[in-house]
Design a protein around this motif. Sequence first.
Motif, PDB file in Angstrom:
ATOM      1  N   MET A   1       0.843  -1.195   0.000  1.00  0.00           N
ATOM      2  CA  MET A   1       0.000   0.000   0.000  1.00  0.00           C
ATOM      3  C   MET A   1       0.879   1.245   0.000  1.00  0.00           C
ATOM      4  O   MET A   1       1.975   1.266   0.562  1.00  0.00           O
ATOM      5  CB  MET A   1      -0.902  -0.019   1.243  1.00  0.00           C
ATOM      6  CG  MET A   1      -1.693   1.247   1.501  1.00  0.00           C
ATOM      7  SD  MET A   1      -2.786   1.031   2.947  1.00  0.00           S
ATOM      8  CE  MET A   1      -2.961   2.737   3.438  1.00  0.00           C
ATOM      9  N   VAL A   2       0.392   2.282  -0.672  1.00  0.00           N
ATOM     10  CA  VAL A   2       1.085   3.560  -0.676  1.00  0.00           C
ATOM     11  C   VAL A   2       0.083   4.671  -0.400  1.00  0.00           C
ATOM     12  O   VAL A   2      -1.044   4.645  -0.899  1.00  0.00           O
ATOM     13  CB  VAL A   2       1.819   3.825  -2.017  1.00  0.00           C
ATOM     14  CG1 VAL A   2       0.859   3.782  -3.189  1.00  0.00           C
ATOM     15  CG2 VAL A   2       2.543   5.165  -1.994  1.00  0.00           C
ATOM     16  N   VAL A   3       0.493   5.634   0.435  1.00  0.00           N
ATOM     17  CA  VAL A   3      -0.260   6.872   0.663  1.00  0.00           C
ATOM     18  C   VAL A   3       0.529   7.995   0.011  1.00  0.00           C
ATOM     19  O   VAL A   3       1.729   8.148   0.259  1.00  0.00           O
ATOM     20  CB  VAL A   3      -0.456   7.143   2.162  1.00  0.00           C
ATOM     21  CG1 VAL A   3      -1.041   8.540   2.384  1.00  0.00           C
ATOM     22  CG2 VAL A   3      -1.364   6.091   2.775  1.00  0.00           C
TER      23      VAL A   3
ATOM     24  N   THR B   1      -4.170  10.362  -1.853  1.00  0.00           N
ATOM     25  CA  THR B   1      -4.326   9.253  -2.788  1.00  0.00           C
ATOM     26  C   THR B   1      -3.818   7.971  -2.146  1.00  0.00           C
ATOM     27  O   THR B   1      -2.805   7.981  -1.434  1.00  0.00           O
ATOM     28  CB  THR B   1      -3.553   9.539  -4.089  1.00  0.00           C
ATOM     29  OG1 THR B   1      -4.095  10.701  -4.709  1.00  0.00           O
ATOM     30  CG2 THR B   1      -3.653   8.373  -5.066  1.00  0.00           C
ATOM     31  N   VAL B   2      -4.520   6.881  -2.389  1.00  0.00           N
ATOM     32  CA  VAL B   2      -4.130   5.570  -1.865  1.00  0.00           C
ATOM     33  C   VAL B   2      -4.067   4.576  -3.021  1.00  0.00           C
ATOM     34  O   VAL B   2      -4.948   4.572  -3.885  1.00  0.00           O
ATOM     35  CB  VAL B   2      -5.139   5.062  -0.813  1.00  0.00           C
ATOM     36  CG1 VAL B   2      -4.788   3.645  -0.370  1.00  0.00           C
ATOM     37  CG2 VAL B   2      -5.171   5.976   0.394  1.00  0.00           C
ATOM     38  N   ALA B   3      -3.022   3.761  -3.040  1.00  0.00           N
ATOM     39  CA  ALA B   3      -2.934   2.644  -3.984  1.00  0.00           C
ATOM     40  C   ALA B   3      -2.685   1.363  -3.191  1.00  0.00           C
ATOM     41  O   ALA B   3      -1.874   1.352  -2.265  1.00  0.00           O
ATOM     42  CB  ALA B   3      -1.817   2.864  -4.992  1.00  0.00           C
ATOM     43  N   ILE B   4      -3.400   0.309  -3.548  1.00  0.00           N
ATOM     44  CA  ILE B   4      -3.307  -0.963  -2.827  1.00  0.00           C
ATOM     45  C   ILE B   4      -3.148  -2.099  -3.835  1.00  0.00           C
ATOM     46  O   ILE B   4      -3.847  -2.134  -4.859  1.00  0.00           O
ATOM     47  CB  ILE B   4      -4.566  -1.218  -1.973  1.00  0.00           C
ATOM     48  CG1 ILE B   4      -4.756  -0.095  -0.950  1.00  0.00           C
ATOM     49  CG2 ILE B   4      -4.489  -2.564  -1.262  1.00  0.00           C
ATOM     50  CD1 ILE B   4      -6.056  -0.181  -0.187  1.00  0.00           C
ATOM     51  N   LYS B   5      -2.243  -3.022  -3.530  1.00  0.00           N
ATOM     52  CA  LYS B   5      -2.026  -4.178  -4.402  1.00  0.00           C
ATOM     53  C   LYS B   5      -2.005  -5.458  -3.572  1.00  0.00           C
ATOM     54  O   LYS B   5      -1.321  -5.533  -2.544  1.00  0.00           O
ATOM     55  CB  LYS B   5      -0.706  -4.040  -5.164  1.00  0.00           C
ATOM     56  CG  LYS B   5      -0.434  -5.202  -6.122  1.00  0.00           C
ATOM     57  CD  LYS B   5       0.841  -4.991  -6.920  1.00  0.00           C
ATOM     58  CE  LYS B   5       1.068  -6.123  -7.909  1.00  0.00           C
ATOM     59  NZ  LYS B   5       2.289  -5.922  -8.725  1.00  0.00           N
TER      60      LYS B   5
ATOM     61  N   LEU C   1     -12.277   1.594  -1.918  1.00  0.00           N
ATOM     62  CA  LEU C   1     -10.927   1.121  -1.604  1.00  0.00           C
ATOM     63  C   LEU C   1     -10.923   0.073  -0.499  1.00  0.00           C
ATOM     64  O   LEU C   1      -9.923  -0.606  -0.288  1.00  0.00           O
ATOM     65  CB  LEU C   1     -10.044   2.301  -1.199  1.00  0.00           C
ATOM     66  CG  LEU C   1      -9.795   3.327  -2.306  1.00  0.00           C
ATOM     67  CD1 LEU C   1      -9.116   4.567  -1.751  1.00  0.00           C
ATOM     68  CD2 LEU C   1      -8.959   2.722  -3.418  1.00  0.00           C
ATOM     69  N   LYS C   2     -12.025  -0.031   0.224  1.00  0.00           N
ATOM     70  CA  LYS C   2     -12.141  -1.044   1.273  1.00  0.00           C
ATOM     71  C   LYS C   2     -12.866  -2.261   0.723  1.00  0.00           C
ATOM     72  O   LYS C   2     -13.804  -2.134  -0.064  1.00  0.00           O
ATOM     73  CB  LYS C   2     -12.936  -0.486   2.454  1.00  0.00           C
ATOM     74  CG  LYS C   2     -13.207  -1.499   3.567  1.00  0.00           C
ATOM     75  CD  LYS C   2     -14.078  -0.903   4.644  1.00  0.00           C
ATOM     76  CE  LYS C   2     -14.381  -1.923   5.729  1.00  0.00           C
ATOM     77  NZ  LYS C   2     -15.253  -1.356   6.799  1.00  0.00           N
ATOM     78  N   GLY C   3     -12.413  -3.447   1.144  1.00  0.00           N
ATOM     79  CA  GLY C   3     -13.137  -4.647   0.740  1.00  0.00           C
ATOM     80  C   GLY C   3     -12.228  -5.749   0.240  1.00  0.00           C
ATOM     81  O   GLY C   3     -11.039  -5.797   0.577  1.00  0.00           O
ATOM     82  N   GLU C   4     -12.794  -6.637  -0.583  1.00  0.00           N
ATOM     83  CA  GLU C   4     -12.050  -7.781  -1.081  1.00  0.00           C
ATOM     84  C   GLU C   4     -11.178  -7.407  -2.273  1.00  0.00           C
ATOM     85  O   GLU C   4     -11.609  -6.667  -3.161  1.00  0.00           O
ATOM     86  CB  GLU C   4     -13.006  -8.908  -1.495  1.00  0.00           C
ATOM     87  CG  GLU C   4     -13.576  -9.696  -0.344  1.00  0.00           C
ATOM     88  CD  GLU C   4     -14.272 -10.960  -0.805  1.00  0.00           C
ATOM     89  OE1 GLU C   4     -14.532 -11.085  -2.024  1.00  0.00           O
ATOM     90  OE2 GLU C   4     -14.549 -11.825   0.044  1.00  0.00           O
ATOM     91  N   TYR C   5      -9.969  -7.950  -2.280  1.00  0.00           N
ATOM     92  CA  TYR C   5      -9.026  -7.774  -3.387  1.00  0.00           C
ATOM     93  C   TYR C   5      -8.674  -9.147  -3.951  1.00  0.00           C
ATOM     94  O   TYR C   5      -8.247 -10.037  -3.226  1.00  0.00           O
ATOM     95  CB  TYR C   5      -7.750  -7.070  -2.913  1.00  0.00           C
ATOM     96  CG  TYR C   5      -7.907  -5.584  -2.710  1.00  0.00           C
ATOM     97  CD1 TYR C   5      -7.335  -4.672  -3.591  1.00  0.00           C
ATOM     98  CD2 TYR C   5      -8.633  -5.087  -1.628  1.00  0.00           C
ATOM     99  CE1 TYR C   5      -7.481  -3.301  -3.409  1.00  0.00           C
ATOM    100  CE2 TYR C   5      -8.783  -3.717  -1.439  1.00  0.00           C
ATOM    101  CZ  TYR C   5      -8.205  -2.836  -2.331  1.00  0.00           C
ATOM    102  OH  TYR C   5      -8.361  -1.473  -2.138  1.00  0.00           O
ATOM    103  N   GLU C   6      -8.871  -9.289  -5.246  1.00  0.00           N
ATOM    104  CA  GLU C   6      -8.502 -10.529  -5.915  1.00  0.00           C
ATOM    105  C   GLU C   6      -6.974 -10.667  -5.965  1.00  0.00           C
ATOM    106  O   GLU C   6      -6.251  -9.669  -5.873  1.00  0.00           O
ATOM    107  CB  GLU C   6      -9.049 -10.540  -7.346  1.00  0.00           C
ATOM    108  CG  GLU C   6     -10.570 -10.479  -7.453  1.00  0.00           C
ATOM    109  CD  GLU C   6     -11.221 -11.802  -7.103  1.00  0.00           C
ATOM    110  OE1 GLU C   6     -10.509 -12.825  -7.068  1.00  0.00           O
ATOM    111  OE2 GLU C   6     -12.443 -11.800  -6.867  1.00  0.00           O
ATOM    112  N   PRO C   7      -6.459 -11.892  -6.140  1.00  0.00           N
ATOM    113  CA  PRO C   7      -5.009 -12.060  -6.283  1.00  0.00           C
ATOM    114  C   PRO C   7      -4.463 -11.202  -7.436  1.00  0.00           C
ATOM    115  O   PRO C   7      -5.003 -11.234  -8.543  1.00  0.00           O
ATOM    116  CB  PRO C   7      -4.855 -13.550  -6.585  1.00  0.00           C
ATOM    117  CG  PRO C   7      -6.062 -14.182  -5.984  1.00  0.00           C
ATOM    118  CD  PRO C   7      -7.168 -13.190  -6.144  1.00  0.00           C
TER     119      PRO C   7
END
Length: 218
Positions: A90-92, A126-130, A164-170
């Motif tokens: 994750m990046v802020v 800004t938020v990025a999530i992987k 941005l909250k919730g389930e993230y697929e592989p």
Amino acid sequence: MKHILLLLSLAISIILTGCSNQVAGEENESKNQPPLFEIPEQTKYKNNPQAPDDQDLKEVGDQAEDMDGQIALKAIKEMEKYVELGPVQMVVKDVKVLNYSPSPDLVDYFHAFTHNETNFNYIKFTVAIKNTGDQKVNVAPVEVLKTNTGEKLGFNDDFYLEKLKGEYEPGETRVGQMGFVLEHDWEELETVMIETSDVLDQEGNTLAEGEKIEVQWE
């Protein structure tokens, strides 16, 4: 006597030089944190229906206006802070404080977030999530946001609503913005602590504990 004083002077100079280099090195290491992943170019920024586009606001005092209302930049902290939460990276990025006068059709919407819905200040970033893992995970980039002025806000206080909250697929990456109304005096803002949620699997088991990201205003 002069010889002794000269030796003492040289010794002190060497010690001070060493301390100075150490501090500078620590500062540079903090500022030059390498990215954990590449933020997809096509999703780095998208206009939000709840607030005007602020991407060109770079200097304090800059203003923008569109059909959503008027905003003015009050403070900015340009940064990219990366954290790893088990399989989640994750990046802020680029924390801003903005003053906002929403358009009349949005005033009722903001009544749910503040009693000063016609004009208020808010903090956004800004938020990025992987998800780098091989299974679905559940995570919230902001579980709690705290400030030195006494604000304590949760994910439900985010008015940008960019999923941005919730389930993230592989392998999935999401990029979006988050905005939180500030009720206290923004001019007294010194630190902002962003606490993420734990990372959970589909059964609700904890894969990794949450992390804290501290933002210090200069």
